[in-house]
Scaffold this motif. Structure first.
Motif, PDB file in Angstrom:
ATOM      1  N   ALA A 463       0.834  -1.206   0.000  1.00  0.00           N
ATOM      2  CA  ALA A 463       0.000   0.000   0.000  1.00  0.00           C
ATOM      3  C   ALA A 463       0.867   1.255   0.000  1.00  0.00           C
ATOM      4  O   ALA A 463       0.431   2.323  -0.440  1.00  0.00           O
ATOM      5  CB  ALA A 463      -0.920  -0.003   1.215  1.00  0.00           C
ATOM      6  N   TYR A 517     -10.986   9.778   1.990  1.00  0.00           N
ATOM      7  CA  TYR A 517      -9.885   8.983   1.447  1.00  0.00           C
ATOM      8  C   TYR A 517     -10.249   7.506   1.287  1.00  0.00           C
ATOM      9  O   TYR A 517      -9.753   6.845   0.370  1.00  0.00           O
ATOM     10  CB  TYR A 517      -8.649   9.122   2.337  1.00  0.00           C
ATOM     11  CG  TYR A 517      -7.985  10.487   2.232  1.00  0.00           C
ATOM     12  CD1 TYR A 517      -8.221  11.329   1.137  1.00  0.00           C
ATOM     13  CD2 TYR A 517      -7.120  10.940   3.224  1.00  0.00           C
ATOM     14  CE1 TYR A 517      -7.627  12.568   1.050  1.00  0.00           C
ATOM     15  CE2 TYR A 517      -6.510  12.184   3.139  1.00  0.00           C
ATOM     16  CZ  TYR A 517      -6.763  13.001   2.045  1.00  0.00           C
ATOM     17  OH  TYR A 517      -6.164  14.226   1.948  1.00  0.00           O
ATOM     18  N   ASP A 521      -9.629   5.726  -2.134  1.00  0.00           N
ATOM     19  CA  ASP A 521      -8.750   4.541  -2.193  1.00  0.00           C
ATOM     20  C   ASP A 521      -9.441   3.382  -2.901  1.00  0.00           C
ATOM     21  O   ASP A 521      -8.807   2.632  -3.655  1.00  0.00           O
ATOM     22  CB  ASP A 521      -8.340   4.114  -0.785  1.00  0.00           C
ATOM     23  CG  ASP A 521      -7.353   5.089  -0.144  1.00  0.00           C
ATOM     24  OD1 ASP A 521      -6.824   5.945  -0.873  1.00  0.00           O
ATOM     25  OD2 ASP A 521      -7.124   4.977   1.077  1.00  0.00           O
ATOM     26  N   ARG A 522     -10.742   3.214  -2.640  1.00  0.00           N
ATOM     27  CA  ARG A 522     -11.471   2.129  -3.309  1.00  0.00           C
ATOM     28  C   ARG A 522     -11.503   2.360  -4.812  1.00  0.00           C
ATOM     29  O   ARG A 522     -11.385   1.414  -5.606  1.00  0.00           O
ATOM     30  CB  ARG A 522     -12.893   2.038  -2.751  1.00  0.00           C
ATOM     31  CG  ARG A 522     -13.633   0.759  -3.133  1.00  0.00           C
ATOM     32  CD  ARG A 522     -15.064   0.761  -2.650  1.00  0.00           C
ATOM     33  NE  ARG A 522     -15.860   1.737  -3.368  1.00  0.00           N
ATOM     34  CZ  ARG A 522     -16.416   1.519  -4.574  1.00  0.00           C
ATOM     35  NH1 ARG A 522     -16.239   0.354  -5.180  1.00  0.00           N
ATOM     36  NH2 ARG A 522     -17.116   2.442  -5.159  1.00  0.00           N
ATOM     37  N   THR A 524      -9.217   3.822  -6.594  1.00  0.00           N
ATOM     38  CA  THR A 524      -7.919   3.515  -7.222  1.00  0.00           C
ATOM     39  C   THR A 524      -7.860   2.050  -7.643  1.00  0.00           C
ATOM     40  O   THR A 524      -7.251   1.716  -8.663  1.00  0.00           O
ATOM     41  CB  THR A 524      -6.753   3.814  -6.251  1.00  0.00           C
ATOM     42  OG1 THR A 524      -6.890   2.994  -5.091  1.00  0.00           O
ATOM     43  CG2 THR A 524      -6.732   5.277  -5.851  1.00  0.00           C
ATOM     44  N   LYS A 531      -1.872   5.339  -6.247  1.00  0.00           N
ATOM     45  CA  LYS A 531      -1.946   6.455  -5.296  1.00  0.00           C
ATOM     46  C   LYS A 531      -0.522   6.786  -4.859  1.00  0.00           C
ATOM     47  O   LYS A 531       0.161   5.963  -4.265  1.00  0.00           O
ATOM     48  CB  LYS A 531      -2.796   6.053  -4.089  1.00  0.00           C
ATOM     49  CG  LYS A 531      -2.831   7.082  -2.977  1.00  0.00           C
ATOM     50  CD  LYS A 531      -3.614   6.544  -1.780  1.00  0.00           C
ATOM     51  CE  LYS A 531      -3.538   7.481  -0.592  1.00  0.00           C
ATOM     52  NZ  LYS A 531      -4.253   6.940   0.585  1.00  0.00           N
ATOM     53  N   THR A 534      -0.782  11.476   0.013  1.00  0.00           N
ATOM     54  CA  THR A 534      -1.756  12.469   0.489  1.00  0.00           C
ATOM     55  C   THR A 534      -1.017  13.399   1.442  1.00  0.00           C
ATOM     56  O   THR A 534      -0.251  12.940   2.288  1.00  0.00           O
ATOM     57  CB  THR A 534      -2.933  11.812   1.230  1.00  0.00           C
ATOM     58  OG1 THR A 534      -2.420  11.058   2.332  1.00  0.00           O
ATOM     59  CG2 THR A 534      -3.721  10.888   0.331  1.00  0.00           C
ATOM     60  N   TYR A 539      -4.730  15.071  -2.540  1.00  0.00           N
ATOM     61  CA  TYR A 539      -4.699  13.644  -2.920  1.00  0.00           C
ATOM     62  C   TYR A 539      -4.066  13.568  -4.304  1.00  0.00           C
ATOM     63  O   TYR A 539      -4.486  14.257  -5.241  1.00  0.00           O
ATOM     64  CB  TYR A 539      -6.128  13.111  -2.945  1.00  0.00           C
ATOM     65  CG  TYR A 539      -6.245  11.604  -2.951  1.00  0.00           C
ATOM     66  CD1 TYR A 539      -6.332  10.894  -1.767  1.00  0.00           C
ATOM     67  CD2 TYR A 539      -6.288  10.886  -4.138  1.00  0.00           C
ATOM     68  CE1 TYR A 539      -6.466   9.510  -1.747  1.00  0.00           C
ATOM     69  CE2 TYR A 539      -6.411   9.500  -4.143  1.00  0.00           C
ATOM     70  CZ  TYR A 539      -6.502   8.820  -2.942  1.00  0.00           C
ATOM     71  OH  TYR A 539      -6.630   7.449  -2.925  1.00  0.00           O
TER      72      TYR A 539
END
Length: 675
Positions: A463, A517, A521-522, A524, A531, A534, A539
């Motif tokens: 991540a 966020y 994020d989902r 992306t 990503k 941030t 973002y």
């Protein structure tokens, strides 16, 4: 024991895969692994079989038969084949001695066993019993008695596999009778199944020796031998046989008995079966017999005791009064049948276990555990009496001491002496084996947990960094910076974020940003963009980095459209209205690489990053601001865009820009990744 459930797991995993076993065990509500010598409830095995039938869509009888066949192979792999192979020289003898093997395993494992392929169950459960009868046509009737209903279909699987492996014969088994026990043959078992066993020989080269023992082959061999022996040798051999046999039993022998004797003297082999020679009278006195066989009983049809060994008399003093009834002092524990001569004769090939009756023992002995005797029954037709040759049924030295007995009470020739001592050692080894298995299981669980934690750590690492970059860092390699000739970068921020921060509690800001966020994020994942980072309310994502793709602009554009929709679901903590965001997009070349060592970050460098940031800062609330290069990449790609015109951009002068309005071919649900 866990041995059974482990076998069932092995069968399912080997034939149907790990996923099927996982599904089966979850539905049955059982653990993933079992300790070999640990005792488990019958219900666990029954549940596994029941769920296997439902999941595989196969009838119970087929599942059990297949399990029986597989279990035989599983036993061979586990080292039990030698024990099974030596039970008998043919299938009849093999089945006839299954109960004897039960008795041995019961003694070794201190629990009753069910040899439907060595089924082992807790001690309070009764083991099954097998009784076999020969028929004139060469077939057999196998009587199977069990305290558990519904397991009979395992028997054909195991017996069939054993017959093929050990005796090279194929058999067919069919149920010809299934009844409750009649009073005369009551065994205490819930199920009595009678199988008709038909044998079909499978001849092969290796079976030539068996064929050579057939009557026709023997007859031909005798003729050949007679022709080969000259008269002089024949007469000389007859004299030797006559001289040797006269002192034992001067019985006149037939011509062919003499020939067999010659073969015995010359080659040490018999072409026909063994014929024993008996003395005219028994050359042993009664006292020696009772001392030499200290554990034996002789009783007649009315169960009256005619003779008893000295050790039995010592332990059960009442037996010194000859003529008393045996059932007054003993009960039959195995097989579970009435104490009558007729019942004993039906199970005469079984091992019998007697237990002393507590109420008939001397008062001072009643607190001791009752003695059990184990042995065989022999019917003496001429005397119309039954001989019970037995030994004390003792597993350990502790059991010997509990009954206030000593090794000296057991005859020197009785292997019970060795069995007690060896079993004492075996129990210690089994306990050690159990401890090792438990440790192995603990290590397996720890390893599983470690693997799960490793996956969580890797997920967290991936991540933060691209996967291929993270893998290189894990291997201790240096990650080289890479140049990407074309990619699309997006920046976004929250409109009036500074004023919101000034009027809210810090926790409210954290909750608002986290809610936003999580949605971004989902997205992306939905549109497969990376990503980057941030910072506060800003973002940043990129398409085409770290993996170059020709559709980088379309992916980022669809992601931006999804951001606008997602932002509507996040509330402004001051006004309670949905927040507004600005989005800026630019396409161009960048340099990407890992910076830092303590908290490494995958960063993008180049003028493209600056211009994308300017597109966001010079944007309009709830609008997606495009540079001319981003517009060119999206032109003719089913996106609706409108021209904004020339604007003054800080540090860049005048720039021609555009707004992205929508995707002409994708619905909002598709943009948001909704089903």
């Amino acid at each position: 024991y866990g041995f059974i459930n482990t076998c069932l797991k092995s069968l399912v995993v080997e034939k149907y895969g790990e996923e099927t076993w996982e599904k089966l065990r979850l539905q049955a509500g059982v653990q993933d692994s079992f300790l070999t010598f640990e005792v488990y409830k019958d219900e666990i095995t029954m549940q596994l079989v029941d769920k296997a039938c439902k999941i595989l869509g196969v009838p119970a009888d087929m599942v059990l038969r297949e399990f029986g066949e597989y279990f035989f192979e599983f036993c061979k792999r586990s080292g039990y084949d030698h024990m099974l192979r030596t039970l008998g020289g043919n299938l009849y003898e093999f089945i006839e001695n299954l109960d004897a093997l039960h008795s041995y395993l019961s003694l070794s494992y201190q629990a009753n066993t069910e040899l439907l392929g060595l089924f082992v169950f807790p001690q309070e459960m009764n083991a099954p019993s097998f009784r076999v009868e020969k028929n004139e046509d060469g077939s057999m009737h196998l009587h199977y008695y069990s305290d558990r209903r519904g397991l009979c279909h395992i028997v054909p699987g195991i017996i069939g596999a054993a017959a093929l492996e050990f005796f090279n014969i194929e058999i067919s088994m069919e149920i010809v009778n299934q009844t409750e026990e009649e009073e005369e043959e009551r065994t205490g078992k819930k199920e009595h199944i009678v199988f008709l066993v038909t044998q079909n020989p499978v001849f092969s080269y290796k079976e030539r020796n068996e064929f050579s023992s057939s009557p026709q082959y023997l007859a031909d061999s005798e003729k050949q031998i007679e022709n080969q022996l000259n008269k002089e040798d024949l007469e000389k051999a007859k004299n030797i046989i006559r001289d040797r046999g006269s002192s034992v039993c001067p019985v006149k022998k037939s011509h062919w008995k003499t020939i067999r004797g010659i073969i015995t003297l010359g080659k040490g082999k018999l072409l026909r079966g063994f014929d024993p020679v008996y003395p005219k009278s028994l050359w042993i006195d009664t006292k020696t017999f009772c001392n030499g066989l200290p554990f034996h009983l002789v009783f007649d049809k009315e169960l009256r005791v005619k003779q008893a060994g000295v050790s039995v008399q010592k332990i059960v003093p009442g037996l010194q009064t000859m003529g008393i009834c045996l059932d007054q002092y003993f009960r039959i524990i195995h097989p579970e049948i009435p104490f009558t001569i007729s019942s004993i004769q039906k199970f005469i090939n079984s091992q019998f276990v007697f237990q002393t009756r507590r109420e008939m023992m001397p008062e001072s002995w009643k607190q001791r555990p009752m003695l059990e005797l184990r042995g065989q029954m022999i019917w003496m037709e001429s005397l119309q009496c039954m001989l019970y040759l037995c030994s004390p049924l003792l597993r350990t030295l502790h059991e010997l001491e509990e009954r206030q007995m000593h090794i000296a009470d057991i005859a020197p020739h009785d292997v019970t002496r060795d069995l007690i001592l060896l079993n004492q050692q075996r129990l210690a080894e089994m306990e050690l084996s159990n401890q090792l298995e438990r440790k192995k299981e603990e290590l397996r669980i720890l390893s599983k947990h470690l693997e799960e934690e490793k996956k969580k750590t890797e997920a967290l690492l991936y991540a933060m960094l691209p996967q291929h970059v993270a893998n290189q860092l894990k291997e201790g390699k240096q990650v080289e910076a890479g140049e990407f000739k074309e990619c699309t970068i997006l920046f976004s921020d929250v409109v009036t974020f500074t004023s919101i921060c000034a009027q809210c509690e810090p926790i409210q800001i954290v909750l608002m940003l986290n809610s936003m966020y999580l949605r971004f994020d989902r997205l992306t994942t939905v549109h497969d963009v990376y990503k980057v980072e941030t910072i506060g309310d800003a973002y940043m994502v990129v398409g085409g980095v770290p993996v170059p793709v020709p559709t980088h602009a379309e992916r980022v554009a669809n992601f931006a459209l999804g951001m606008i929709v997602a932002a509507r679901g996040v509330q402004n903590p001051i006004s309670g209205n949905p927040i507004q965001i600005r989005v800026g997009i630019h396409t161009g070349p960048v340099l990407a690489g890992v910076v830092g060592e303590k908290m490494p970050r995958y960063c993008l460098f180049g003028d493209t990053v600056n211009i994308a940031s300017r597109m966001e800062s010079h944007g309009v609330p709830s609008k997606i601001h495009l540079s001319s290069s981003a517009y060119q990449c999206l032109k003719n790609k089913n996106f609706e865009m409108t021209e904004r015109g020339e604007i003054e951009v800080k540090g860049k002068g005048k720039m021609h820009t555009y707004f992205l309005l929508r995707n002409k071919t994708a619905t909002e649900d598709e943009i948001m990744g909704r089903p």
